[in-house]
Design a protein around this motif. Structure first.
Motif, PDB file in Angstrom:
ATOM      1  N   PRO A  76       0.844  -1.203   0.000  1.00 52.07           N
ATOM      2  CA  PRO A  76       0.000   0.000   0.000  1.00 52.07           C
ATOM      3  C   PRO A  76       0.870   1.239   0.000  1.00 52.07           C
ATOM      4  CG  PRO A  76      -0.412  -1.415   1.932  1.00 52.07           C
ATOM      5  CD  PRO A  76       0.839  -1.882   1.286  1.00 52.07           C
ATOM      6  N   LEU A  77       0.416   2.253  -0.705  1.00 51.26           N
ATOM      7  CA  LEU A  77       1.189   3.488  -0.751  1.00 51.26           C
ATOM      8  C   LEU A  77       1.354   4.083   0.642  1.00 51.26           C
ATOM      9  CD1 LEU A  77      -0.177   5.147  -3.990  1.00 51.26           C
ATOM     10  CD2 LEU A  77       1.541   3.370  -3.668  1.00 51.26           C
ATOM     11  N   ALA A  78       0.342   3.914   1.470  1.00 53.94           N
ATOM     12  CA  ALA A  78       0.444   4.452   2.823  1.00 53.94           C
ATOM     13  C   ALA A  78       1.666   3.904   3.551  1.00 53.94           C
ATOM     14  CB  ALA A  78      -0.821   4.133   3.610  1.00 53.94           C
ATOM     15  N   ALA A  79       1.927   2.614   3.386  1.00 56.52           N
ATOM     16  CA  ALA A  79       3.063   2.005   4.077  1.00 56.52           C
ATOM     17  C   ALA A  79       4.381   2.611   3.607  1.00 56.52           C
ATOM     18  CB  ALA A  79       3.062   0.497   3.840  1.00 56.52           C
ATOM     19  N   VAL A  80       4.492   2.780   2.307  1.00 60.11           N
ATOM     20  CA  VAL A  80       5.717   3.353   1.759  1.00 60.11           C
ATOM     21  C   VAL A  80       5.937   4.766   2.282  1.00 60.11           C
ATOM     22  CG1 VAL A  80       6.934   3.982  -0.342  1.00 60.11           C
ATOM     23  CG2 VAL A  80       5.472   1.960  -0.320  1.00 60.11           C
ATOM     24  N   ILE A  81       4.888   5.553   2.197  1.00 56.85           N
ATOM     25  CA  ILE A  81       5.017   6.947   2.612  1.00 56.85           C
ATOM     26  C   ILE A  81       5.328   7.047   4.096  1.00 56.85           C
ATOM     27  CG2 ILE A  81       3.768   9.123   2.858  1.00 56.85           C
ATOM     28  CD1 ILE A  81       2.308   8.433   0.273  1.00 56.85           C
ATOM     29  N   ARG A  82       4.686   6.225   4.893  1.00 56.19           N
ATOM     30  CA  ARG A  82       4.974   6.263   6.333  1.00 56.19           C
ATOM     31  C   ARG A  82       6.438   5.962   6.609  1.00 56.19           C
ATOM     32  NH1 ARG A  82       0.005   3.561   7.397  1.00 56.19           N
ATOM     33  NH2 ARG A  82      -1.584   5.039   8.103  1.00 56.19           N
ATOM     34  N   HIS A  83       7.000   5.024   5.860  1.00 56.92           N
ATOM     35  CA  HIS A  83       8.406   4.702   6.092  1.00 56.92           C
ATOM     36  C   HIS A  83       9.332   5.828   5.694  1.00 56.92           C
ATOM     37  CE1 HIS A  83       9.567   0.824   7.706  1.00 56.92           C
ATOM     38  NE2 HIS A  83       8.383   0.388   7.320  1.00 56.92           N
ATOM     39  N   LEU A  84       8.977   6.506   4.601  1.00 61.05           N
ATOM     40  CA  LEU A  84       9.894   7.511   4.085  1.00 61.05           C
ATOM     41  C   LEU A  84       9.661   8.895   4.638  1.00 61.05           C
ATOM     42  CD1 LEU A  84      10.463   5.274   1.847  1.00 61.05           C
ATOM     43  CD2 LEU A  84      11.202   7.249   0.534  1.00 61.05           C
ATOM     44  N   GLU A  85       8.414   9.212   4.900  1.00 62.25           N
ATOM     45  CA  GLU A  85       8.111  10.593   5.265  1.00 62.25           C
ATOM     46  C   GLU A  85       7.563  10.724   6.673  1.00 62.25           C
ATOM     47  OE1 GLU A  85       8.379  13.072   2.938  1.00 62.25           O
ATOM     48  OE2 GLU A  85       8.426  12.024   1.028  1.00 62.25           O
ATOM     49  N   GLY A  86       7.181   9.614   7.275  1.00 60.17           N
ATOM     50  CA  GLY A  86       6.555   9.721   8.589  1.00 60.17           C
ATOM     51  C   GLY A  86       5.046   9.771   8.478  1.00 60.17           C
ATOM     52  N   LYS A  87       4.452  10.563   9.328  1.00 55.77           N
ATOM     53  CA  LYS A  87       2.996  10.533   9.453  1.00 55.77           C
ATOM     54  C   LYS A  87       2.252  11.008   8.213  1.00 55.77           C
ATOM     55  CE  LYS A  87       3.052  14.965  11.945  1.00 55.77           C
ATOM     56  NZ  LYS A  87       4.499  14.934  12.261  1.00 55.77           N
ATOM     57  N   LEU A  88       1.075  10.434   8.009  1.00 54.12           N
ATOM     58  CA  LEU A  88       0.176  10.916   6.967  1.00 54.12           C
ATOM     59  C   LEU A  88      -0.601  12.128   7.457  1.00 54.12           C
ATOM     60  CD1 LEU A  88      -1.479   7.608   5.668  1.00 54.12           C
ATOM     61  CD2 LEU A  88       0.592   8.723   4.857  1.00 54.12           C
ATOM     62  N   ALA A  89      -0.922  12.146   8.739  1.00 57.49           N
ATOM     63  CA  ALA A  89      -1.767  13.191   9.302  1.00 57.49           C
ATOM     64  C   ALA A  89      -1.098  14.551   9.190  1.00 57.49           C
ATOM     65  CB  ALA A  89      -2.067  12.883  10.757  1.00 57.49           C
TER      66      ALA A  89
END
Ligand code: FES
Ligand code: FES
Lengths: 153, 153
Positions: free
Chosen positions: B75-88
């Motif tokens: 999921p894109l969410a997982a990738v982004i969380r690893h690289l950028e941190g929080k989605l919120a």
DNA sequence: TTAAATTTGATTGGATTGGTCAAGATTCAC
DNA sequence: GTGAATCTTGACCAATCCAATCAAATTTAA
């Protein structure tokens, strides 16, 4: 979108201003105390909000700030755009702050098409919520704190 | 959420990897050329993706990278969380990267209740989109570029 | 006039970002 | 085995942004 502390402070300050009657001003010190915001920093922020036209001020011993328009006509999106810039997660899908990115062909970029959906979701929410909504919610939460933050049930 | 250039490169690289057959590896140089990403920087990024478990590598003269799982299960969410941190947009509404903020009473914060909705909108999209979707869209866009990016009509 | 308030802009220290570089390790072809 | 192509590791750098502070100027009510 990401809200820096600066933007967070700004929106909280606007909420306080929205909560008090339109015809009297609120002192920086009051806001700073009530919302637990560093005073000097808040000065800077309120000043930006003033030059952006969201609030107006009166100086002198009975001075302070107040909203310069009705809270219903200050969308959160407008405030955030002034303070933080684009709502979109990347420049290439921003409506108001478009920036090209390094993709070889923007019109065929899959990532862009995904990010556009994210942008639209964010913009839809923030364009339709105003300072008045913040005030309304603050009132509701004062009676019924938290409740899992559920506005949808 | 804000996607830095680093995260943008990562997702574009993953799209390239997702487009090529799972049983052969793609060289950094190839990705760098195709996607117009600085090679040295891309090395660094792919390395992060490797330690995070999204891709695996083969070294040596026939080396390169490939996805370590099926693209549908990234999921894109997982990738982004690893690289950028929080989605919120702010820490106080983040599920995986919660951070307290300076509000005197979090449970009665109007801003928080609004930001929670923004977070949920973002998370909903990004949790349900995967690298496979990026690949699918890239294919579609190759045939019909852009089209106003409309996936909803 | 004077005290209390905003206004303005400079400045600071620290973190983050985007990116480069060099030396090492691994693998395969010959 | 040698060499060439590749990934691996981690140090490094310049520029920018961020949160916050400060000093000085200005305005106004009393
Ligand atoms: S066009 Fe912006 S990410 Fe590809
Ligand atoms: S609790 Fe985070 S903004 Fe109020």
């Amino acid at each position: 979108m990401k809200l820096s502390v600066r933007g967070e402070y700004a929106l909280r300050a606007l909420t306080v201003l929205g909560e008090s009657p339109r015809d009297c001003v609120v002192r920086i010190q009051t806001i700073s105390d009530r919302e637990n915001i560093p005073k000097r920093f808040l000065e800077q922020i309120l000043n930006e909000l003033r030059t952006a036209g969201f609030v107006e001020s009166r100086r002198g011993i009975a001075g302070g700030y107040r909203l310069s328009r009705a809270p219903e006509s200050i969308p959160l999106a407008a405030v955030i755009r002034h303070l933080e810039g684009k709502l979109a997660p990347v420049g290439c899908v921003s409506e108001k702050f478009y920036e090209r990115c390094s993709c070889p062909d923007e019109s065929r970029c899959a990532l862009r098409s995904v990010m556009k959906e994210v942008r639209d979701a964010i913009a839809n929410l923030l364009e339709n919520l105003t300072v008045a909504d913040l005030v309304k919610r603050a009132g509701a939460l004062r009676v019924k704190p938290d409740m899992g933050l559920d506005y949808s049930i």
